[in-house]
Design an enzyme around this catalytic site. Sequence first.
Site, PDB file in Angstrom:
ATOM      1  N   LEU A 102       0.892  -1.161   0.000  1.00  0.00           N
ATOM      2  CA  LEU A 102       0.000   0.000   0.000  1.00  0.00           C
ATOM      3  C   LEU A 102       0.925   1.205   0.000  1.00  0.00           C
ATOM      4  CD1 LEU A 102      -2.742  -0.831   2.691  1.00  0.00           C
ATOM      5  CD2 LEU A 102      -2.989  -0.876   0.214  1.00  0.00           C
ATOM      6  N   ASP A 103       0.516   2.268  -0.669  1.00  0.00           N
ATOM      7  CA  ASP A 103       1.340   3.473  -0.682  1.00  0.00           C
ATOM      8  C   ASP A 103       1.453   4.050   0.730  1.00  0.00           C
ATOM      9  OD1 ASP A 103       1.498   3.206  -3.389  1.00  0.00           O
ATOM     10  OD2 ASP A 103      -0.128   4.620  -3.791  1.00  0.00           O
ATOM     11  N   LYS A 104       2.452   4.892   0.894  1.00  0.00           N
ATOM     12  CA  LYS A 104       2.702   5.482   2.212  1.00  0.00           C
ATOM     13  C   LYS A 104       1.452   6.181   2.772  1.00  0.00           C
ATOM     14  CE  LYS A 104       6.223   8.431   4.281  1.00  0.00           C
ATOM     15  NZ  LYS A 104       7.391   9.263   3.977  1.00  0.00           N
ATOM     16  N   HIS A 182       0.826   2.471  -7.648  1.00  0.00           N
ATOM     17  CA  HIS A 182      -0.071   3.645  -7.580  1.00  0.00           C
ATOM     18  C   HIS A 182      -1.302   3.472  -8.484  1.00  0.00           C
ATOM     19  CE1 HIS A 182       3.170   6.744  -6.154  1.00  0.00           C
ATOM     20  NE2 HIS A 182       2.882   5.837  -5.252  1.00  0.00           N
TER      21      HIS A 182
END
Length: 231
Positions: A102-104, A182
């Site tokens: 998962l992105d930051k 993303h």
Amino acid sequence: MRLDKFLSETKTLTRTEASKAVKQGRITVNGTVASKPNLSVDPEKDEIAVSGRVIEYNKYRYIMLNKPEGYVSATDDKSAPFVTQLLSEELQKFELFPVGRLDKYTVGLMILTDDGQLAHRVLSPKHHAEKVYYFRCEKPLERIDELEAGVHIEGGYLTKPCKVKKLSENEAEITLTEGKYHQIKQMLYAVGNKITYLERISFADIPLDPTLERGEWRFLTENEIEKLRRI
Ligand code: URA
């Protein structure tokens, strides 16, 4: 399996400590004091105890984490906090890693395990594990048909068909069976919009436990592990 291997695999005792504990008569197998550290045991059937405490045998660990914002989906990072730091000290002894990324700034459901084979299978594009995300976007959500059919993102990649359930002008749920870098941010960008909030709410039919606060974790239930195994 050898008794001392069982004790070291379960992170109960090192092999040296196991030898010592056997000599001290602190280890029992089915109620009988173990005579030697290389005794053959069956972790599935035998009850092994150290100083009277029965040791649970789980070959692998499976964790559900509610990922907070600002953490990277990694097991180490020099510049930002990473998800395995949220686990207990005890669990940090195991080599747990996130199943997928998962992105930051994405929050929500993350599964961690030390079962590499299962993780590999779950993540394989062949198996189409469904991931559901809730998102909010900057502008009213339009061009849903295009999102569902597939849009071109970085590198000219055409995203696979997906499902979008609009909840209000600026929020929706999206179900993907793949996970490009993303991906959702890029997909919304491709239809002239922008993600302002992204949360994963389900993974392989396992919903995020609503009782877990951000940053909290729990072990997966047998039923949830079974869902992963069935993939
Ligand atoms: N898509 C994104 O853009 N970010 C995530 O973290 C997951 C899916």
